[in-house]
Design a protein around this motif. Structure first.
Motif, PDB file in Angstrom:
ATOM      1  N   PHE A 425       0.847  -1.201   0.000  1.00  0.00           N
ATOM      2  CA  PHE A 425       0.000   0.000   0.000  1.00  0.00           C
ATOM      3  C   PHE A 425       0.882   1.250   0.000  1.00  0.00           C
ATOM      4  O   PHE A 425       1.830   1.346   0.790  1.00  0.00           O
ATOM      5  N   PRO A 426       0.607   2.266  -0.823  1.00  0.00           N
ATOM      6  CA  PRO A 426       1.455   3.472  -0.901  1.00  0.00           C
ATOM      7  C   PRO A 426       1.188   4.432   0.266  1.00  0.00           C
ATOM      8  O   PRO A 426       0.544   5.476   0.100  1.00  0.00           O
ATOM      9  N   TRP A 427       1.696   4.079   1.418  1.00  0.00           N
ATOM     10  CA  TRP A 427       1.470   4.933   2.595  1.00  0.00           C
ATOM     11  C   TRP A 427       2.063   6.324   2.395  1.00  0.00           C
ATOM     12  O   TRP A 427       1.560   7.306   2.968  1.00  0.00           O
ATOM     13  N   GLU A 428       3.143   6.428   1.621  1.00  0.00           N
ATOM     14  CA  GLU A 428       3.778   7.734   1.450  1.00  0.00           C
ATOM     15  C   GLU A 428       2.866   8.726   0.743  1.00  0.00           C
ATOM     16  O   GLU A 428       2.990   9.935   0.940  1.00  0.00           O
ATOM     17  N   LEU A 429       1.926   8.211  -0.085  1.00  0.00           N
ATOM     18  CA  LEU A 429       0.977   9.116  -0.723  1.00  0.00           C
ATOM     19  C   LEU A 429       0.018   9.714   0.303  1.00  0.00           C
ATOM     20  O   LEU A 429      -0.330  10.901   0.235  1.00  0.00           O
ATOM     21  N   ALA A 430      -0.405   8.897   1.270  1.00  0.00           N
ATOM     22  CA  ALA A 430      -1.298   9.398   2.312  1.00  0.00           C
ATOM     23  C   ALA A 430      -0.600  10.441   3.181  1.00  0.00           C
ATOM     24  O   ALA A 430      -1.157  11.503   3.473  1.00  0.00           O
ATOM     25  N   THR A 431       0.626  10.141   3.584  1.00  0.00           N
ATOM     26  CA  THR A 431       1.348  11.111   4.415  1.00  0.00           C
ATOM     27  C   THR A 431       1.696  12.367   3.617  1.00  0.00           C
ATOM     28  O   THR A 431       1.706  13.478   4.165  1.00  0.00           O
ATOM     29  N   ALA A 432       1.964  12.225   2.332  1.00  0.00           N
ATOM     30  CA  ALA A 432       2.231  13.398   1.502  1.00  0.00           C
ATOM     31  C   ALA A 432       0.989  14.280   1.392  1.00  0.00           C
ATOM     32  O   ALA A 432       1.090  15.514   1.391  1.00  0.00           O
ATOM     33  N   GLY A 433      -0.182  13.647   1.301  1.00  0.00           N
ATOM     34  CA  GLY A 433      -1.420  14.424   1.283  1.00  0.00           C
ATOM     35  C   GLY A 433      -1.624  15.207   2.569  1.00  0.00           C
ATOM     36  O   GLY A 433      -2.023  16.378   2.551  1.00  0.00           O
TER      37      GLY A 433
END
Length: 859
Positions: A425-433
């Motif tokens: 799962f691309p967790w870094e996209l969530a934290t970047a948001g």
């Protein structure tokens, strides 16, 4: 069947590493949870201390006072206050009375003196410096008039033929600014000779009867200044301040009701005006800090609990055979979960208690310099206890669920698939948001302070923006490292066996490596961000106040000292300079003395070689007036005010003392004529000496000082402190994560001890030298730690550099906040990284040298 549970604490000693990890994880989780509560409460206490420091000491409690009050009503008011004060915990009130200016007062036959009679209860005489005479009933005269007019003890003053009590003492005049005990009495008790106050002296009565008799003899019907207050101990905590405020309101209400019953309800204005606002600000500061750090505190506690869940899984794997046997004999999941608690519960409890105790003992190290409330300490203890209960419950639950799934349902594969999916799962996209949302919120940070609110508005999402950026970068780095290690089997560096072995060891432990990399990057980046923003605000306060004032203190004076007719006092000669100011053409023009400016002004806050530029403008130029141009804009012209020749720029500076970043010019007084200097309307003394010392020296020289300002009073430092307190917790979180990263690295090396010993023994038997083996381990560990350090430092410093200006609570005042020099932090992190890598490498090689043959055979 009870034996395993009874022997569980002793059985835990068979795996000391698991005990240590469990205890440390519990310690850190409880430490962070407790620290969050204590940090917020200490912020409230520090704000109370700050506010009491800028408030008159008798203004913490209720204040009763009114101007031009009828003399006949004063006894009723004072008796009402004295009657009700003890019931609300207040001591004896201090009453101050000051008459109108009494012109035509006669001393030694001269009827042209202007005096004011004054009296203050209790320690009024104790807080005056008696130079001559005694405390016998009578009047005390100020020394300035007494010395100048040769009025001594025993003189008998009179007003229009009405005799006054004799002079029994000569005291040292209270000058502006007065001692703190007289702070609230400045309008009545101080003669402001620096502003040409027309009053010659404040004459104090030694006792109440003498004062009342003098007022009665003169026939005064009203008292110009009337003041009742209490000298209560300064509160040190927010709860103490709120209690004092509540008692003050209750006393005011009782006194007002008493006076209303006597028909005097509207006679006296009673209030707690100053300190009530101070308490509100302290409460807001505590709430701001708490709301700001709450998300980070919750995340850190949850991460700690998750770490204990990982400990539970490790314990389950280590005790798998025993748990299978106990389950086959009839023990249920709950009982086996209780076995885990029985074995690991004591180290978890001890670690949590140590973490809570450390959070309280180290509060002054990581938190604000304020006292936390006793109730906050209880709440912090409750948070630590709750964290421990959740940790123990989680430990039992994880073991019980695994036992139920494997031994009762026979299903264990699905879990591994779900974990693998979570990894994809691309967790870094969530934290970047989340970071992007926080960055947008930062645009409006500090708006409230510009609109008159002393504290910036709170936006938790904006305050967590730096952490989300660092977390995003850490996750992205870990994902790239995972992919690189997955493809590392293609690497062929057998000509350099040390490097090839290091790569293979990293590839063989991808999960621990990426975990350590994420934690290490987050730790260093968060630490850099927290330290950078916290110190950036502290340095911004120092820089802004220094540039605004021009030095440590600025004292506006008259032209004699600016023209050189009055010499600079000897005590200030080496630390002060005189500056003139001209306006009128759109640009501020400062007239400075190049020989002394660098000694008295805050030139250390100005980028560039100020001394060299001052030497250049000191040389006349036939083309016009040589100047240093400050804050240049396209609209800035070369025209100077008062007929000065046009400016000839010899250098540019972005900021300058007193001017800031506004468009302006700096001119040397050496290139101006006497007539041009005489046209300068305003002169100021800039000094690095303390304000009180400078005031005393200039007063002794007879210099007129209409206005003064110091760095301590120029700006309200509280908004800067609140930002600094908030991000000091971020720095604390980074430090704790750093400890976790170091422990994780050392534990990972120790866990692989048998594997390292076997592999090391084989390569040594194949001809590799011990030095090369050590270099291989240092390459492995150094690559991991170096990547975490480089990414963490670059990301943390960059984020702090972008965030510091946006967290500036006083953007209206130049210069903007800037990131402090990160070099000391970078060097410290590098030094710690080298030590940790060296220690871990030594542990890895030591496992080879100390391994036994039987151990190698088992491995």
């Amino acid at each position: 069947m009870t034996k395993p549970w009874r022997a569980a604490p002793k059985a835990a000693l068979s795996s000391p590493l698991t005990l240590i990890v469990a205890a440390v994880t519990s310690l850190l989780a409880c430490f962070l949870g407790t620290a969050a509560v204590l940090q917020a409460s200490a912020a409230g206490g520090a704000t109370v201390a700050y506010q009491t420091g800028i408030t008159c000491p008798d203004s913490y409690g209720p204040v009763f006072g009114k101007g031009n009050i009828p003399v006949k009503d004063i006894p009723a008011i004072t008796s009402a206050v004295r009657r009700h004060a003890p019931a609300h915990g207040f001591g004896t009130p201090v009453v101050g009375q000051y008459t109108n200016v009494l012109p035509g007062t006669q001393f030694n036959g001269d009827p042209h003196y202007k005096i004011r009679l004054g009296y203050r209860d209790q320690a009024g005489l104790d807080n005056l410096t008696l130079q001559q005479g005694t405390r016998a009933p009578g009047l005390w005269l100020g020394n300035v008039v007494a010395d100048a007019e040769h009025i001594g003890v025993g003189a008998k003053p009179s007003i229009q033929g009405i005799g006054l009590p004799p002079v029994t003492g000569i005291y040292r005049d209270l000058l502006d600014p007065p001692p703190r005990w007289w702070c609230s009495q400045q309008s009545g008790a101080v003669v402001d000779r620096l502003a040409n106050d027309p009053i010659d002296s404040i004459v104090f009565a030694t006792d109440g009867k003498t004062f009342d008799d003098a007022v009665k003899a003169i026939g005064l019907r009203t008292m110009q200044y009337f003041h009742i207050s209490f000298y209560e101990p300064a509160p040190t905590t927010l709860s103490g301040a709120e209690d004092l405020l509540q008692r003050s309101h209750d006393l005011v209400a009782d006194v007002r009701a008493d006076l209303t019953a006597q028909g005097l309800g509207s006679l006296v204005a009673a209030d707690v005006p100053t300190f009530e606002r101070s308490v509100q600000i302290a409460r807001q500061a505590e709430d701001n800090v708490f709301v700001s750090i709450l998300p980070l505190a919750l995340i850190s506690v949850l991460v700690g609990c998750a770490g204990l869940g990982t400990v539970a899984l490790q314990w389950y794997q280590r005790r798998h055979a025993q748990l299978r046997l106990l389950s086959a004999r009839g023990s249920g999941p709950a009982a086996l979960g209780g076995l885990a608690v029985a074995e690991l519960g004591l180290p978890i409890l001890l670690g949590g208690a140590a973490g809570a105790a450390a959070a309280r003992l180290l509060l002054r190290v990581y938190g604000p310099d304020g006292a936390p409330d006793p109730t906050a300490e209880l709440r912090a203890g409750a948070v630590a206890a709750g964290t421990l209960l959740v940790s123990l419950a989680l430990l039992a639950l994880v073991v019980a669920v695994r036992v139920h799934r494997e031994f009762e349902l026979g299903r264990v594969r699905g879990k591994g698939n779900r974990v693998r999916l979570l990894g994809y799962f691309p967790w870094e996209l969530a934290t970047a948001g989340m970071a992007w949302l926080g960055w947008n919120r930062l645009t409006h940070y500090g708006t409230a302070s510009r609109l008159g609110n002393p504290l910036p508005q709170v936006d938790p999402l904006a305050l967590t923006y730096p952490v989300f950026v660092v977390l995003t970068v850490g996750l992205l780095t870990a994902r790239l490292a995972w992919l690189a290690l997955h493809a590392s089997h293609r690497a062929r560096f057998w000509s350099r066996p040390a490097l090839q072995l290091a790569i293979r060891r990293l590839a063989g432990a991808r999960a621990p490596v990426t975990g350590v990399l994420v934690i290490g990057t987050l730790a260093i980046g968060t630490l850099a961000t927290g330290i950078g923003i916290a110190r950036g605000q502290e340095e911004a306060l120092d820089t802004k106040s220094a540039i605004f004032v021009g030095s440590n203190a600025r004292l506006d004076t008259d032209s004699p000292i600016g023209m050189g007719d009055v010499a600079m006092p000897a005590s200030l000669a080496g630390t002060s300079t005189v500056v003139g100011e001209l306006t009128g053409t759109g640009s501020v023009v400062l007239v400075v003395d190049p020989a002394t400016f660098t000694k008295g002004a805050a030139v250390d806050r100005v980028p560039g070689d100020v001394g060299e530029l001052l030497r250049k403008i000191a040389q006349p130029d036939p083309r016009g007036t040589p100047v240093i141009r400050v804050g240049h804009t396209a609209k800035q012209t070369t025209e100077l005010p008062d007929g000065l020749p046009d400016a000839v720029t010899v250098g540019d500076l972005p900021v300058f003392p007193m001017i800031g970043t506004s468009p302006g010019y700096v001119v040397s007084r050496t290139v101006l004529s006497h007539a041009q200097l005489d046209s300068v309307p305003k002169w100021s003394v800039l000094t690095s000496a303390p304000m009180a010392e400078a005031t005393t020296a200039l007063r002794a020289a007879g210099v007129f000082i209409p206005n003064r300002v110091s760095r301590e009073s120029a700006l309200d430092g509280l908004p800067f402190f609140v930002v600094s307190w908030t991000f000091s917790f971020v720095a604390l979180l980074g430090a704790v994560l750093g400890v976790v990263a170091i422990l994780a690295l050392l534990v990972a090396v120790e866990v692989r001890r048998r594997q390292n010993a076997l592999a090391g023994a084989l390569v040594l038997r194949m001809g590799m030298r011990p030095r090369t083996l050590l270099a291989s381990h240092l390459m492995e560990l150094g690559a991991l730690s170096g990547l975490a350090i480089v990414v963490g430092v670059v990301c943390g410093v960059s984020v702090a550099g972008l965030s510091v200006p946006r967290f500036d609570p006083a953007t209206f005042l130049a210069p903007r906040s800037e990131l402090p020099n990160p070099l000391p932090f970078v060097l410290t992190v590098l030094a710690i990284g080298v030590l940790v890598v060296g220690l871990a490498g030594w542990i890895a090689v030591r496992s080879v040298r100390t391994a036994r043959t039987a151990e190698l055979i088992r491995a």
